[in-house]
Design a protein around this motif. Structure first.
Motif, PDB file in Angstrom:
ATOM      1  N   SER A   1      -6.098 -60.669  78.694  1.00 20.33           N
ATOM      2  CA  SER A   1      -5.475 -61.711  79.515  1.00 20.33           C
ATOM      3  C   SER A   1      -4.222 -61.155  80.192  1.00 20.33           C
ATOM      4  O   SER A   1      -3.576 -60.261  79.651  1.00 20.33           O
ATOM      5  CB  SER A   1      -5.079 -62.908  78.646  1.00 20.33           C
ATOM      6  OG  SER A   1      -6.207 -63.479  78.036  1.00 20.33           O
TER       7      SER A   1
ATOM      8  N   ARG B   1      -2.210 -60.453  72.305  1.00 17.47           N
ATOM      9  CA  ARG B   1      -3.046 -59.710  71.366  1.00 17.47           C
ATOM     10  C   ARG B   1      -4.468 -59.471  71.863  1.00 17.47           C
ATOM     11  O   ARG B   1      -5.150 -58.588  71.362  1.00 17.47           O
ATOM     12  CB  ARG B   1      -3.106 -60.453  70.028  1.00 17.47           C
ATOM     13  CG  ARG B   1      -1.791 -60.398  69.247  1.00 17.47           C
ATOM     14  CD  ARG B   1      -1.838 -61.329  68.036  1.00 17.47           C
ATOM     15  NE  ARG B   1      -2.962 -61.044  67.159  1.00 17.47           N
ATOM     16  CZ  ARG B   1      -2.961 -60.112  66.204  1.00 17.47           C
ATOM     17  NH1 ARG B   1      -1.877 -59.383  66.004  1.00 17.47           N
ATOM     18  NH2 ARG B   1      -4.022 -59.920  65.448  1.00 17.47           N
ATOM     19  N   ASP B   2      -4.933 -60.295  72.819  1.00 17.13           N
ATOM     20  CA  ASP B   2      -6.362 -60.179  73.164  1.00 17.13           C
ATOM     21  C   ASP B   2      -6.665 -58.948  74.017  1.00 17.13           C
ATOM     22  O   ASP B   2      -7.833 -58.588  74.197  1.00 17.13           O
ATOM     23  CB  ASP B   2      -6.895 -61.471  73.798  1.00 17.13           C
ATOM     24  CG  ASP B   2      -6.381 -61.719  75.213  1.00 17.13           C
ATOM     25  OD1 ASP B   2      -5.803 -60.808  75.844  1.00 17.13           O
ATOM     26  OD2 ASP B   2      -6.562 -62.851  75.703  1.00 17.13           O
TER      27      ASP B   2
ATOM     28  N   SER C   1      -0.087 -65.686  80.676  1.00 26.73           N
ATOM     29  CA  SER C   1      -1.201 -66.617  80.513  1.00 26.73           C
ATOM     30  C   SER C   1      -0.805 -67.840  79.708  1.00 26.73           C
ATOM     31  O   SER C   1      -1.503 -68.860  79.745  1.00 26.73           O
ATOM     32  CB  SER C   1      -2.366 -65.919  79.799  1.00 26.73           C
ATOM     33  OG  SER C   1      -2.871 -64.873  80.589  1.00 26.73           O
TER      34      SER C   1
ATOM     35  N   ALA D   1      -1.617 -65.133  71.438  1.00 30.89           N
ATOM     36  CA  ALA D   1      -3.020 -64.699  71.522  1.00 30.89           C
ATOM     37  C   ALA D   1      -3.300 -63.945  72.813  1.00 30.89           C
ATOM     38  O   ALA D   1      -4.163 -63.068  72.848  1.00 30.89           O
ATOM     39  CB  ALA D   1      -3.947 -65.904  71.408  1.00 30.89           C
ATOM     40  N   TYR D   2      -2.565 -64.267  73.861  1.00 33.48           N
ATOM     41  CA  TYR D   2      -2.794 -63.587  75.143  1.00 33.48           C
ATOM     42  C   TYR D   2      -2.227 -62.167  75.119  1.00 33.48           C
ATOM     43  O   TYR D   2      -2.726 -61.281  75.800  1.00 33.48           O
ATOM     44  CB  TYR D   2      -2.179 -64.396  76.289  1.00 33.48           C
ATOM     45  CG  TYR D   2      -2.732 -65.798  76.380  1.00 33.48           C
ATOM     46  CD1 TYR D   2      -4.036 -66.008  76.828  1.00 33.48           C
ATOM     47  CD2 TYR D   2      -1.976 -66.904  76.013  1.00 33.48           C
ATOM     48  CE1 TYR D   2      -4.565 -67.292  76.907  1.00 33.48           C
ATOM     49  CE2 TYR D   2      -2.493 -68.184  76.084  1.00 33.48           C
ATOM     50  CZ  TYR D   2      -3.787 -68.375  76.528  1.00 33.48           C
ATOM     51  OH  TYR D   2      -4.307 -69.637  76.604  1.00 33.48           O
TER      52      TYR D   2
END
Lengths: 748, 330, 177
Positions: free
Chosen positions: B127, B123-124, B139, B120-121
């Motif tokens: 981060s 993809r976001d 992260s 998720a880090y």
């Protein structure tokens, strides 16, 4: 005459939905339409130091970039009140982009408007925002030193504490005590249609196409925020792609769309991205609950203490009320329910299907399961033994049915003869368990007067209207059924219109109240119109019904006739053509009973589940579920069954899959898409049995208690109790993730 | 989504030439990863070169018993090709357990090998992430890392490789064929995946403009008895918590050959050579399998939320080997 | 829009780089050619919904995780949100608006109504596009196959049992002579 109500008729909007013809909000096409994209704050707390919009403004097609520096100030902030009340209903009492302060990650800090969707989204990524980060609290664990007891909940509507008797003493003296604490991850609604609003200004009047569960709430909230006369705000909603609470309140993006449209002087469509739905329309808050049960050795509850701790925003004392069922379901003299809060850097949480009670009942019914094991009493029997005959004030239930639900559910599920020993059944790598729970959900009555309009044309066809909206409940269908029966017309002759604030007013369709209140208003309008036409006939010298007692007249297939001599009569059309009436119309209204009605108001049900657990790998599969409910009158069993089944799946999902963790370092949710925030897919869902228990209820409108929430309540507890039966392990967190479920390594 | 130029090409040479000439060019096959990441702002090409018309769709037998899978063959097609389903069941099962049928209809085999992590880090887009912004930090190390890897990690990245089919391909020593500005190459698949080390942004040895053209599977052998098991929270349409591709040959109660690879727990599709070696000659029993699994996972470096994967992976290995041995018993 | 289809086709024979500005693109949707001007970055889903007015295909996530945008390209079900519209030139796109025959709903559409296989209806077009394709693919033979191969279409209202029943009805009706 009662021909449509109670029949499993197909959805009247079915054809539109299966052909793609149903238009949802982001599909409304308007000349000159522009597209807005929200820029959300990356930090959970602090300030916007500066915004550099130059790169965004120079990107192709960009019409405007709005920030706190150039967005007009709102005219006033309405109070946070549930939309069911019929007043303005902002999701939170904070409106963004009024100053530089940032209170939660995802808070809108800029808004880009462009000629196309692609241009707006891309330009939003080019807005350079510099922040000053300040310390944040985004999870319970970070705020334990600042817990306070909530005085009022739901925007002041309900007390935060509910107590009777002397719980401390009663628990201390109870021969048997069960005490347990639970942790629940935050939930997100994830309605499949992300919220969207299209705003159009014309001569100072605003039209909003909005994906909302309450068009009237949108109208009131936006008018208040923008200081507009209500007559200048019209809200239209034809189809909504699911709500589950996320569209029950009016969130800031709706008003931002209107402000953007005014700024660029063209219609603006603002559709949230999937990721933005995690920080734009509330959520079910992270929470902890503790429960203590005191009981006698023969299985009579003597005391319940039920405490909830959750995290809310900086600006609202919001908690899902979790004790409305635990305080009433069982006959217990000593009770204490308390809601405690921590102010944190999240947006204000909101209603999420089965608000509050779904987890409150999870805790209660898991504890009841433990108590049943402790006492060696069958779990169904333990519920039957303790079910309260009245509410805590001594008022009889408006209708009950719990015992019948429990008994019928046990029979249909095959509960009897169950070996209660944990870990006793095995199927290959799988341990098999069964579990059950009682279900109850409060009937909400605090809506204002509800209105509808009925019109019959000279050809005998009818239009019935009210300002409700369709988001999957089937209200268009059941309202058509109610109208057809009340008017004495075949279903095909009645068209029901909704989704426009220019129509007669009803409240937001939330809290399982939608079908009941809309039906009551439609029934009132249609009945008034029928009565008027009958009155016209019996006073018309040319009518075959002339001189008849109106009470002796019935209407079927559009023909008024004497109940005793059906051959005597005439059709609406005959009467109206003769009288040269192009149409006839009545407005009807329904006012809810007073909040002080001397009745207990709960909807009851019973849930049963069978699970298979692979204890080595921590996997849980629900093999079957049976739910039995007593929701009062069922207008359309086909649609009611679907909604109850959907609720049961939500319970399954809450037990096994759904949860979001906060990355407290960044103050951002760990999951913000449907790949990581897990909702069930087809393969997760077994065959589900839904049964009804009929109960008569003359307190609630038309005897309807609602089916929106009760299907979910208790389902998660039934699943978790089945997991205990399968594994012998009582797990005190949701969701029941693999790492909790798998047997610990032999070495540890 | 950022503005994009687009070109559709009909020969491999054209494709390579165009992308090689444009530092911001990228290939577009099924698009299931590429379009997603461009929309997220994580991938930042200015030009997408659509290679779907290239003649790289076929699946054909190779002399000597192997199979060549064209890089543009779709996952769903490969899964239902009799030669794959029959001779490499672990490959077919891995394909069918990945994503959804719609995505499998879109996703090409070559694209699948280049699939990016679901961290998720990463993809976001905001981060710190060494894979996305080298040097910015990781992260996940001290963040939410339930889904992250425990094998092959470094202090710079613990992102899990998400592919299912790559796990099976790694188990059976597939070979990746490429065409690039410098000519054609063949890369053993285990070398195709680079451990993150201190360059987690480099996930494979492909050079800019180098295109995967085919994947060769060597003659099936033990792969004919392979299984692919995938364990996850949801029953479908989800990445693995752990997956196992296993094949075992058992003679006289002893393991004479073993293949094992893991998904969901490694920074790359994880060929379990330690366990394979440990299994050779061992009795084909759950105890041996557990011992081999423990040996393989002894190098695991768990983090706060993924500690359970160390144990889960071992149990999954035992399941996989047990099931594979049933098919491989003589 | 006055696009010269022949010239366009000629240009396509060489790998001309097109865009990033708007390009003339011909999309064939439900058997009809549509000449539109599109930036290459426009997804098939947004082209259908915002440019062609074919809003039956839904945007639930725009990232390949929900299935609401399922359409057929050259007969195969795919996700329109992860497909570039310009990449569909020369391919046959079929949407929910194209499955009826002479105004008669497809049997799957009728079966969805009959079994109340939806509530809010937002996932429904995608479900139906998958459901019809599922039978064509031969993946509807067992209950387990139906559940597994329909798992790429999320229904948040959770009408899954009804969806499965609708598919079985249509499958069985087809098998009957």
């Amino acid at each position: 005459m009662n021909t449509a109500i109670g029949r499993p008729v197909d959805r009247v909007d079915g054809h539109a939905k299966v052909t793609g013809g149903a238009r949802y909000t982001a599909e409304i096409s308007l000349p000159g339409l522009t597209y807005a994209a929200v820029v959300g704050a990356r930090i959970p707390s602090g300030r916007v130091e500066s915004v550099d919009a130059s790169r965004a403004l120079s990107a192709g097609g960009v019409l405007a970039v709005l920030t706190h520096e150039n967005l007009p100030k709102i005219a006033g902030q309405p109070r946070l009140l549930p939309s069911l009340l019929g007043a303005a209903a902002p999701g939170q009492s904070f409106f963004p982009m009024q100053d530089a302060a940032v209170h939660y990650a995802g808070q809108p800090v800029a808004l880009v408007v462009a000629e196309s969707h692609e241009q707006a989204q891309y330009a939003a990524s080019l807005v350079d925002v510099a922040y000053r980060r300040e310390p944040s609290i985004t999870a319970i664990d970070e705020g334990r030193d600042r817990v306070y007891e909530a005085q009022r909940l739901f925007g002041g509507l309900m007390p935060g504490r509910d107590e009777r008797g002397d719980v401390g003493t009663a628990l201390a003296e109870a021969p048997v005590r069960i005490e347990a604490g639970y942790r629940f991850a935050a939930n997100h609604h994830n309605a499949l249609e992300p919220p969207a609003t299209t705003a159009v200004w014309e001569d100072g009047r605003l039209t909003l196409y909005d994906s909302t569960m309450g068009i009237r709430a949108t109208q009131l909230t936006v008018a208040h925020l923008l200081g507009l006369p209500l007559s200048h705000v019209r809200v239209i909603t034809h189809f909504v792609g699911g709500g589950f609470g996320s569209k029950a309140m009016t969130w800031p993006h709706v008003t931002l769309a209107a402000m953007a449209a005014r700024h660029v002087g063209r219609p603006v469509r603002l559709a949230l991205t999937r990721a933005q739905t995690y920080t734009s329309n509330g959520h079910r808050e992270e929470q902890e609950q503790r429960i203590s049960l005191g009981a006698t050795r023969d299985g009579r509850l003597t005391a319940i203490r039920h405490h909830k701790l959750s995290i809310t925003s900086h600006f609202d004392d919001w908690a899902e009320p979790a004790t409305g069922v635990s305080s009433q379901l069982y006959d217990v003299e000593h009770y204490e329910g308390v809601h405690s809060l921590i102010h944190g850097n999240t947006m204000t949480p909101t209603f999420t299907r089965g608000p509050g009670e779904t987890l409150g009942v999870f805790v209660l019914e898991t504890a009841m399961d433990e108590l049943a094991y402790e006492l060696g009493v069958d779990p169904v029997e333990l519920r039957l033994r303790n079910h309260a005959r009245t509410d805590p004030r001594g008022n009889p239930w408006s209708s009950d049915g719990l015992a019948e639900c429990l008994r019928l559910g046990a029979e249909r599920f095959g509960w009897h003869g169950r070996d209660p020993r944990p870990r006793a059944r095995r199927d290959g790598d799988w341990l098999i368990g069964t579990g059950m729970a009682a279900a109850a959900y409060p009937v909400a009555f605090f809506m204002p007067e509800q209105r509808a309009r009925a019109r019959v044309y000279e050809d005998g066809s009818a239009v019935v209207q009210t300002g409700t909206q369709e988001f999957g409940t089937g209200v268009l269908t059941v309202a058509t059924q109610v109208a057809a029966d009340a008017l004495g017309l075949p279903l095909e002759s009645v068209r029901f219109e909704a989704g426009d604030t220019d129509l007669p007013n009803t409240s937001a369709a939330v809290g399982s109240a939608g079908a009941g209140m809309v039906s009551a208003a439609v029934h009132a309008a249609a009945t008034a119109l029928r009565d008027r036409l009958v009155a016209m006939a019996v006073t018309d010298a040319d009518s075959p019904l002339h001189g008849a007692d109106p009470a002796a007249v019935e209407v079927a297939d559009g023909r008024m006739r004497l109940r005793d001599r059906p051959e005597t009569g005439e059709t609406y059309a005959d009467l109206m053509i003769r009288r040269r009436l192009a149409d006839a119309e009545e407005v009807g209204s329904w006012t809810p009973p007073p909040l002080t009605t001397p009745h207990g108001l709960l909807t009851f049900g019973a849930q049963f589940a069978e699970v298979a657990v692979d204890p080595g790998l921590g996997l849980i599969r629900v093999r079957r579920m049976t739910g039995v409910f007593a929701p009062g009158r069922v207008l359309n069993p086909k649609l009611a069954r679907s909604q109850l089944m959907g609720g049961m799946v939500w319970g399954l999902s809450q037990a096994l899959l759904e949860g979001n963790e906060m990355d407290t370092r960044h103050g951002r949710w760990g999951a913000s898409n449907l790949g990581e925030y897990l909702v069930p897919v087809n393969a997760d869902i077994p065959e589900i049995t839904v049964e009804f228990v009929e109960v008569e209820d003359d307190v609630v409108p038309l005897g309807i208690k609602g089916v929106g929430e009760i299907g979910q309540v208790g389902a998660a507890a039934a699943v978790a109790n089945a997991v205990f039966h399968a594994t012998g392990r009582r797990l005190r967190r949701l969701p029941l993730a693999a790492e909790l479920v798998m047997d610990p390594p032999a070495s540890s | 989504m950022r503005p994009l130029a687009y070109a559709r090409v009909s020969t491999v040479a054209e494709a390579v030439e165009i992308v090689a000439a444009d530092p911001a060019g990228a290939f577009l096959a099924g698009g299931t990863t590429e379009i997603d990441l461009v929309r997220l702002g994580v991938a930042r090409p200015d030009l997408l070169v659509d290679i779907n018309d290239l003649p790289l769709h076929d699946i054909e037998d190779l002399p000597g018993g192997g199979v060549r899978i064209g890089a543009l063959a779709r996952m769903s097609e490969v899964a239902r090709t009799p030669v794959i389903a029959g001779r490499y069941p672990g490959v077919a099962q891995a394909l069918l357990l990945g994503a959804s049928q719609q995505l499998r209809n879109m996703a090409s085999m070559g694209g699948n090998l280049c699939q990016r992590t679901r961290c998720a880090y990463f993809r976001d887009g905001v981060s710190p992430c060494n894979k996305r912004e080298p040097g910015s930090g990781c992260s996940a190390l001290d963040g939410l890392n339930r889904g992250h890897a425990v094998l092959g990690t470094s202090e710079h990245c613990i992102a899990t490789h998400p592919s299912d089919v790559a796990v099976a391909l790694v188990a059976f020593d597939a070979v990746v064929h490429t065409a690039g500005p410098g000519g054609a190459r063949r890369i053993p698949i285990d070398d195709f995946y680079l451990p993150p080390g201190d360059t987690p942004d480099r996930e494979n040895p492909l050079r800019h403009g180098e295109l995967i053209t085919a994947i060769d599977l060597p003659p099936a052998g033990i792969a004919e008895r392979s299984v692919y098991l995938k364990f996850r929270d949801r029953q479908s349409y989800e990445f693995a918590l752990v997956s196992v591709c296993a094949a075992v040959r058992v003679e006289d109660g002893l393991v004479t050959e073993a293949r094992l690879a893991l998904g969901g727990v490694g920074t790359k599709p994880w060929r379990s050579r330690l366990a394979e070696r440990r299994l050779l000659g061992a009795p084909a029993t759950a105890e041996s399998y557990a011992a081999a699994a423990a040996y393989e996972l002894s190098a695991a470096v768990p983090r706060r939320h993924n500690t359970f994967k160390v144990e889960l992976a071992q149990r999954a290995i035992v399941r996989g080997l047990t099931q594979a041995a049933r098919g491989g018993m003589r | 829009m006055g696009i010269d289809l022949t010239a366009e086709a000629a240009r396509r024979r060489t790998p001309t780089v097109r865009g990033p500005s708007e390009q003339p693109v011909v999309l064939t949707v439900n058997g009809t050619h549509h000449a539109v001007a599109l930036e290459p970055r426009v997804s098939l889903l947004d082209a259908l919904r915002d440019r062609l007015g074919l809003t039956g295909s839904k945007k639930g996530c725009d990232q390949g995780t929900c299935g609401a945008c399922t359409v057929w390209v050259d007969g195969r079900r795919v996700l329109a949100c992860l497909t570039l519209a310009i990449a569909c030139e020369g391919r046959q796109v079929t949407t929910i608006e194209g499955v009826a025959t002479d105004g008669e709903p497809h049997p799957m559409q009728r079966a969805f109504i009959e079994h109340d296989a939806f509530q809010c209806g937002y996932c429904t077009p995608g479900q139906i596009m998958s459901a019809i394709a599922l039978i064509e693919e031969g993946n509807a033979e067992t209950d387990e196959d139906i559940a597994e191969f329909m798992s790429g279409n999320i229904c948040r209202c959770a009408a899954y049992p009804g969806i499965r029943q609708a598919i079985k009805d249509v499958r069985d009706a087809r098998e009957r002579p």
